[in-house]
Design a protein around this motif. Structure first.
Motif, mmCIF file in Angstrom:
data_model
loop_
_atom_site.group_PDB
_atom_site.id
_atom_site.type_symbol
_atom_site.label_atom_id
_atom_site.label_comp_id
_atom_site.label_asym_id
_atom_site.label_seq_id
_atom_site.Cartn_x
_atom_site.Cartn_y
_atom_site.Cartn_z
ATOM 1 N N MET A 14 0.978 -1.479 0.509
ATOM 2 C CA MET A 14 0.351 0.163 -0.054
ATOM 3 C C MET A 14 0.337 1.242 0.039
ATOM 4 O O MET A 14 0.819 2.136 -0.238
ATOM 5 C CB MET A 14 -0.822 0.217 1.325
ATOM 6 N N SER A 15 2.459 1.117 0.935
ATOM 7 C CA SER A 15 2.881 2.447 1.035
ATOM 8 C C SER A 15 3.572 2.390 -0.817
ATOM 9 O O SER A 15 3.609 4.020 -1.141
ATOM 10 C CB SER A 15 4.146 2.021 1.806
ATOM 11 N N SER A 16 3.463 1.437 -1.326
ATOM 12 C CA SER A 16 4.320 1.991 -2.879
ATOM 13 C C SER A 16 3.153 2.048 -3.929
ATOM 14 O O SER A 16 3.596 3.317 -4.568
ATOM 15 C CB SER A 16 5.168 0.278 -2.968
ATOM 16 N N ARG A 17 2.163 1.824 -3.729
ATOM 17 C CA ARG A 17 1.221 2.100 -4.174
ATOM 18 C C ARG A 17 0.672 3.055 -3.928
ATOM 19 O O ARG A 17 0.554 4.641 -5.322
ATOM 20 C CB ARG A 17 -0.394 1.448 -3.916
ATOM 21 N N ALA A 18 0.458 3.881 -2.829
ATOM 22 C CA ALA A 18 0.370 5.362 -2.270
ATOM 23 C C ALA A 18 1.388 6.454 -2.789
ATOM 24 O O ALA A 18 0.885 7.381 -3.549
ATOM 25 C CB ALA A 18 -0.404 5.236 -0.587
ATOM 26 N N ALA A 19 2.680 6.211 -2.725
ATOM 27 C CA ALA A 19 3.516 6.620 -3.251
ATOM 28 C C ALA A 19 3.163 7.185 -4.818
ATOM 29 O O ALA A 19 3.719 8.331 -5.185
ATOM 30 C CB ALA A 19 4.642 6.358 -2.996
ATOM 31 N N ALA A 20 2.833 6.264 -6.054
ATOM 32 C CA ALA A 20 3.383 6.005 -7.336
ATOM 33 C C ALA A 20 2.005 6.937 -7.522
ATOM 34 O O ALA A 20 2.306 8.193 -8.186
ATOM 35 C CB ALA A 20 3.076 4.898 -7.495
ATOM 36 N N ALA A 21 0.963 6.439 -6.910
ATOM 37 C CA ALA A 21 -0.348 7.611 -7.153
ATOM 38 C C ALA A 21 -0.252 9.043 -6.637
ATOM 39 O O ALA A 21 -0.548 9.618 -7.966
ATOM 40 C CB ALA A 21 -1.832 7.246 -6.053
ATOM 41 N N LEU A 22 0.418 9.143 -6.052
ATOM 42 C CA LEU A 22 0.949 10.931 -5.666
ATOM 43 C C LEU A 22 1.382 11.841 -6.693
ATOM 44 O O LEU A 22 1.723 12.376 -7.235
ATOM 45 C CB LEU A 22 1.007 10.957 -4.014
ATOM 46 N N GLY A 23 2.786 10.924 -6.752
ATOM 47 C CA GLY A 23 3.781 11.485 -7.805
ATOM 48 C C GLY A 23 2.902 11.283 -9.747
ATOM 49 O O GLY A 23 3.284 11.867 -9.319
ATOM 50 N N SER B 69 -2.484 5.257 7.226
ATOM 51 C CA SER B 69 -1.553 5.322 7.801
ATOM 52 C C SER B 69 -0.750 5.148 5.966
ATOM 53 O O SER B 69 -0.184 6.406 6.086
ATOM 54 C CB SER B 69 -0.112 4.077 7.597
ATOM 55 N N ALA B 70 -1.136 5.185 4.823
ATOM 56 C CA ALA B 70 -1.064 6.057 3.487
ATOM 57 C C ALA B 70 -1.174 7.855 3.817
ATOM 58 O O ALA B 70 -0.702 8.090 3.016
ATOM 59 C CB ALA B 70 -0.931 4.815 2.772
ATOM 60 N N LYS B 71 -2.270 7.171 4.025
ATOM 61 C CA LYS B 71 -2.436 9.361 3.218
ATOM 62 C C LYS B 71 -2.327 9.736 4.531
ATOM 63 O O LYS B 71 -1.972 10.631 4.189
ATOM 64 C CB LYS B 71 -4.506 8.958 3.969
ATOM 65 N N HIS B 72 -2.355 9.611 5.770
ATOM 66 C CA HIS B 72 -1.151 10.228 6.647
ATOM 67 C C HIS B 72 -0.213 11.014 6.171
ATOM 68 O O HIS B 72 1.047 12.011 6.686
ATOM 69 C CB HIS B 72 -1.204 9.391 8.438
ATOM 70 N N ALA B 73 1.122 8.994 5.569
ATOM 71 C CA ALA B 73 2.607 9.253 5.294
ATOM 72 C C ALA B 73 1.820 10.427 3.939
ATOM 73 O O ALA B 73 3.216 11.270 3.759
ATOM 74 C CB ALA B 73 2.882 8.011 4.617
ATOM 75 N N MET B 74 1.497 10.575 3.125
ATOM 76 C CA MET B 74 1.371 11.476 1.900
ATOM 77 C C MET B 74 1.444 12.649 2.578
ATOM 78 O O MET B 74 1.658 13.119 1.938
ATOM 79 C CB MET B 74 -0.050 11.204 1.471
ATOM 80 N N ASN B 75 0.636 12.424 3.670
ATOM 81 C CA ASN B 75 -0.061 14.203 3.836
ATOM 82 C C ASN B 75 1.815 14.912 4.678
ATOM 83 O O ASN B 75 2.477 15.927 4.704
ATOM 84 C CB ASN B 75 -1.321 14.397 5.317
ATOM 85 N N GLN B 76 1.852 13.486 5.985
ATOM 86 C CA GLN B 76 3.385 14.410 6.425
ATOM 87 C C GLN B 76 4.295 14.370 4.839
ATOM 88 O O GLN B 76 5.474 15.182 5.370
ATOM 89 C CB GLN B 76 4.200 12.984 7.118
ATOM 90 N N ALA B 77 4.335 13.850 3.957
ATOM 91 C CA ALA B 77 5.237 13.942 2.766
ATOM 92 C C ALA B 77 5.636 15.713 2.180
ATOM 93 O O ALA B 77 6.076 15.843 1.713
ATOM 94 C CB ALA B 77 4.719 12.962 1.596
ATOM 95 N N ILE B 78 3.999 15.987 1.983
ATOM 96 C CA ILE B 78 3.488 16.912 1.281
ATOM 97 C C ILE B 78 4.516 18.248 2.390
ATOM 98 O O ILE B 78 4.975 19.652 2.045
ATOM 99 C CB ILE B 78 2.585 17.269 1.164
ATOM 100 N N ILE B 79 4.053 17.682 3.670
ATOM 101 C CA ILE B 79 4.778 19.252 4.935
ATOM 102 C C ILE B 79 6.187 18.959 5.094
ATOM 103 O O ILE B 79 6.736 19.979 4.555
ATOM 104 C CB ILE B 79 3.690 18.681 6.240
ATOM 105 N N HIS B 80 6.702 17.736 4.517
ATOM 106 C CA HIS B 80 8.299 18.159 4.689
ATOM 107 C C HIS B 80 8.500 18.493 3.042
ATOM 108 O O HIS B 80 9.837 19.061 3.217
ATOM 109 C CB HIS B 80 8.524 16.643 4.499
ATOM 110 N N LEU B 81 8.240 18.316 2.249
ATOM 111 C CA LEU B 81 9.115 18.766 0.987
ATOM 112 C C LEU B 81 8.971 19.996 1.068
ATOM 113 O O LEU B 81 10.057 21.308 0.709
ATOM 114 C CB LEU B 81 7.269 18.539 -0.356
ATOM 115 N N TYR B 82 7.630 20.736 1.475
ATOM 116 C CA TYR B 82 7.585 22.636 1.946
ATOM 117 C C TYR B 82 9.068 22.859 3.141
ATOM 118 O O TYR B 82 9.145 24.194 3.139
ATOM 119 C CB TYR B 82 6.449 23.230 1.855
ATOM 120 N N GLU B 83 8.929 22.014 4.104
ATOM 121 C CA GLU B 83 10.113 22.313 5.223
ATOM 122 C C GLU B 83 11.587 22.105 4.904
ATOM 123 O O GLU B 83 12.020 23.156 4.495
ATOM 124 C CB GLU B 83 10.272 20.843 6.924
#
Length: 301
Positions: free
Chosen positions: A130-139, A189-203
């Motif tokens: 699910m992690s891999s699938r979510a990351a690919a979908a976001l990209g 968890s994947a939804k939370h990780a995507m949100n954390q990832a976007i926040i981190h990108l801005y950081e």
């Protein structure tokens, strides 16, 4: 901590892949995950060639790639059920890390977590699909946002701009479009990780334009999503170590930050290797390969 209350871990005899896992990602919109990204250019990685958030990049074996990686010994040959005490060794090492702050103990904890807790890198990849699938979908989604070739996504971009959405509000709408339902632990968890990832990108780069991400920002965002989902999984399964030991909140937060930085560095280096391919690769392939590379590195500790 994390997205859920920490657990005692699945008991002996339970499957490494729970029976509901195959259906967990059915609601994910990964229709753009076959979008291709070209190889990364020299010297244009997001965050530069240095360490992630001050972490030491030497902690990751950056010589490992997806084509010729020395695979860590998996414990999953012909075994589909988890052994007794699957997380015991990982919790022991994590407890030592809590007391010492020695990054080598954190690395050993991650190694045991992957090898024994998740059954080895190959089984860990399956468990964290699910992690891999979510990351690919976001990209894939953000690539289409930039390219403007999907009318439905174009309509959303125009609406978001017209409503004056903040980057964070726009990000939340993106996440809810990619995984609209959620419900399972893996999806949440994947939804939370995507949100954390976007926040981190801005950081990392406060000037980021969410509607016009570069290829390197997109691949970094995918890597951050993988890293934060691994981190969330560690918190879920090993979190009782942090809860039981009598340390101040400041010490606990410091140790958690060290674990998070270590995971970010390993995944960043794994993603960097995947992105040095000589030909374009789909975001689906990039995400899957980066996750496997990172889990190989963790499992080798």
């Amino acid at each position: 901590m994390g997205t859920s209350t920490s657990s005692a871990g699945a008991g002996a005899g339970s499957p490494f892949d729970p029976p509901w896992l195959d259906g967990a990602g059915e609601g994910v919109d990964d229709s753009h995950s076959d979008t291709e990204l070209p190889p990364s250019g020299d010297g244009d990685e997001v965050g530069g060639a240095g360490s992630e958030d001050g972490a030491d990049s030497d902690s990751a074996d950056s010589s490992t790639d997806d084509a010729a990686a020395p695979r860590a010994a998996d414990s999953d040959s012909g075994i589909d059920t988890a052994p007794s005490g699957r997380y015991k060794e990982a919790r022991t090492h994590m407890g030592r890390f809590m007391r010492s702050g020695d990054g080598r103990d954190a690395a050993r904890a991650m190694g045991s977590f992957v090898r024994k807790g998740l059954g080895g890198p190959a089984k860990a990849v399956s468990r964290m699909r699910m992690s891999s699938r979510a990351a690919a979908a976001l990209g894939g989604f953000f690539t289409q946002v930039r390219e403007g070739t999907d009318p439905t996504i174009n309509d959303w971009v125009n609406s978001a701009r017209a409503r004056g959405l903040s980057a964070q509000d726009a990000a939340l709408e993106v996440i809810n479009q990619i995984i609209p339902a959620g419900g399972s632990v893996d999806e949440e968890s994947a939804k939370h990780a995507m949100n954390q990832a976007i926040i981190h990108l801005y950081e990392v780069d406060p000037t980021t334009d969410i509607f016009a991400l570069t290829n390197e920002q997109i691949s970094a965002l995918m890597g951050y999503t993988l890293a934060f989902d691994v981190y969330n999984r560690v918190q879920l399964e090993l979190g009782r170590v942090f809860e039981k030991l009598k340390f101040s909140a400041e010490v606990v937060q410091d140790r958690l930050a060290q674990v998070q930085d270590y995971i970010l560095v390993v995944v960043r280096d794994a993603m960097k290797k995947v992105r040095t391919s000589r030909k374009p690769r789909s975001v689906r392939d990039i995400s899957a390969s980066a996750l496997r590379n990172a889990l190989d590195i963790f499992g080798a500790q």
